[in-house]
Scaffold this active site. Structure first.
Site, PDB file in Angstrom:
ATOM      1  N   GLU A   1       0.807  -1.217   0.000  1.00 45.83           N
ATOM      2  CA  GLU A   1       0.000   0.000   0.000  1.00 45.83           C
ATOM      3  C   GLU A   1       0.844   1.273   0.000  1.00 45.83           C
ATOM      4  O   GLU A   1       0.598   2.180  -0.791  1.00 45.83           O
ATOM      5  CB  GLU A   1      -0.932   0.012   1.220  1.00 45.83           C
ATOM      6  CG  GLU A   1      -2.107  -0.941   1.125  1.00 45.83           C
ATOM      7  CD  GLU A   1      -3.151  -0.474   0.117  1.00 45.83           C
ATOM      8  OE1 GLU A   1      -3.098   0.701  -0.296  1.00 45.83           O
ATOM      9  OE2 GLU A   1      -4.015  -1.279  -0.259  1.00 45.83           O
ATOM     10  N   SER A   2       1.807   1.358   0.904  1.00 48.18           N
ATOM     11  CA  SER A   2       2.472   2.649   1.125  1.00 48.18           C
ATOM     12  C   SER A   2       3.989   2.591   1.139  1.00 48.18           C
ATOM     13  O   SER A   2       4.631   3.638   1.293  1.00 48.18           O
ATOM     14  CB  SER A   2       2.003   3.233   2.457  1.00 48.18           C
ATOM     15  OG  SER A   2       2.421   2.383   3.533  1.00 48.18           O
TER      16      SER A   2
END
Length: 484
Positions: free
Chosen positions: A134-135
């Site tokens: 995700e990040s």
């Protein structure tokens, strides 16, 4: 008769000759065991060649090894191995091995916290690797679509799962709160599909798109069965999760080693329900402002407006100093200070046009001398006199915040006459009107006998204890103390 005897002799001689000739090599082998004849050497070389030429047992292929490793790692989330996943493993182990190295460097900052929250929320531990997809383990990551934080929540979804968002605060950037919210969201998706791969796919593209793919596939039940009907990005999403789960556990097997490691900052929390300036707080306690931003990434501008209580994270080694000067520090942090570029970071120099205490002029102020004592910090001294650190440094020509015990500081405070402060000062004070000591005092949050004694001239801890019959320094909020 002679013929028969001669014949018998001939036979005996022949037999003896045969026995004697045949026995010679046997005796030689026994007596000369350390000597190897040429014929023996040939036999040994032949045996070595035969062994070398013998087929070796079949070795497992790279694919078989990786598949076996994935099977060993599998817990609740399926970790299958196929061509798609192989492609991503090759990507993260060869073409973009640097990304894997950076994740290895950062993981110690977040993984212990992830593991604790995942366990408390009854979510499989391996879901922690989803934050890498995700990040990239960047708490302040914001996507072009507006998703934010370690778990990349969109605005609406974040609010749906309790993440507060306004002009000053974005709890999508708070690592702990966002992780709890991600666990709740993923648990809800798992209850919907009863399958962790489909829950992960839904986290990426939404449950509506996954239901649509299930219908188009003829109501198939697994991710790989509906793979062709999912959005393009989601088709890569689950394989990336599996590939990164593998890489993060077998990095060394692919020759990937982190060049440095990051660790979390040990912290404690304080609860504030007032206007709060994080940068003033950092200055008063000599805390690196970068550390405060890392600990409190949800504070978009470094300030709170006091509309709701909020827990601020503080380096644990600064907590004792904070509690010793709690009231003064929070009072200083409640002052609104103009800062250029406050949305992106603190500015060392304060705006001076609106603040007489930051002016180069000392008109209307009192010159006070303060002698530094053990445990003092420039920030706590500034807070005591309600002045700025930058002014104290300017008045005393200090190039840094470092001070030493016994050092004499000049302070210009508003009103009153010149007076020397600190019990160690030898300067004779001029006549001044001391602040009257009240007859009674009600203990407030953050008070101690020492801080109360410092508020009024001539008052000591021993005097307070004697007047109130106290046998220890323990006091409680709301307690009535006689001071005079």
């Amino acid at each position: 008769m002679k013929i028969r005897i001669n014949s018998a002799r001939s036979v005996i001689i022949l037999i003896a000759s045969i026995l004697f000739i045949g026995a010679t090599p046997v005796c030689a082998q026994i007596d000369s065991s350390s000597v190897v004849t040429s014929s023996d050497s040939t036999i040994i070389k032949a045996e070595e060649f035969e062994e070398a030429a013998a087929p070796m047992p079949p070795q497992p292929s790279v694919d078989e090894v990786i598949a076996k490793r994935l099977k060993a790692l599998q817990n609740e989330v399926p970790l299958v191995y196929n061509a798609k996943i192989k492609g991503f493993i090759d990507y993260f182990s060869v073409r973009n091995a640097r990304y894997a190295m950076i994740m290895e460097r950062r993981k110690r900052v977040y993984f212990p916290m992830f593991e604790e929250i995942l366990k408390s929320q009854h979510v499989p531990e391996e879901i922690k690797y989803l934050a890498i997809v995700e990040s990239g383990l960047n708490a302040k990551a914001v996507s072009p679509a507006g998703a934010a934080g370690l778990w990349q929540f969109m605005t609406f979804t974040g609010k749906e799962f309790g993440l507060k968002q306004d002009e000053l605060l974005d709890e999508r950037l708070d690592p702990e709160k966002a992780t709890v919210a991600a666990c709740k969201y993923l648990s809800a998706l798992h209850r919907t599909f009863n399958d962790w791969e489909l829950a992960l796919a839904s986290y990426n593209c939404g449950p509506g798109n996954v239901r649509r793919a299930i219908r188009k596939s003829g109501y198939k039940e697994t991710f790989w069965q509906i793979y062709d009907y999912l959005p393009k990005e989601t088709r890569s999403y689950v394989p990336q999760f599996v590939a990164l789960t593998y890489i993060m556990n077998h990095m060394a097997d692919h020759g990937i080693v982190a060049d440095s490691l990051e660790y979390p900052i040990a912290y404690d929390t304080i609860s504030v329900d007032q206007y709060f300036d994080m940068y003033t707080f950092s200055e008063l306690l000599n805390i690196c402002s970068d550390d405060m931003r890392k600990l409190n990434p949800a504070l978009k501008k470094g300030i709170l407006n006091g509309a709701y209580p909020y827990k601020i994270k503080v380096p644990v080694d600064k907590m004792a100093q904070f509690y010793l000067n709690r009231i003064d520090i929070l009072d200083a942090c409640s002052k609104v200070v103009s800062r250029a570029g406050v949305a992106t970071g603190p500015v060392a120099i304060r705006a001076t046009s609106s603040s007489s205490s930051s002016s180069s002029s000392t008109a209307g102020t009192t010159k006070v001398y303060y002698t530094v004592r053990s445990g003092d910090a420039l920030g706590s001294i500034a807070a005591k006199y309600h002045v700025y650190i930058t002014d104290v440094k300017r008045w005393n020509k200090l190039s840094s915040n470092t001070i030493r015990v016994g050092q004499r500081l000049v302070i210009y405070k508003k009103g009153g006459s010149t007076v020397a402060t600190s019990s160690t000062s030898k300067t004779k004070p001029t006549t001044t009107t001391p602040k009257a000591t009240p007859n009674v005092y009600y203990v407030r949050s953050g008070d101690s006998l020492w801080t109360i004694s410092q508020k009024f001239p001539g008052l000591t801890v021993d005097k307070i204890k004697k007047l109130n019959g106290l046998t220890s320094n323990g006091i409680k909020v709301g307690q009535k103390l006689i001071l005079n």
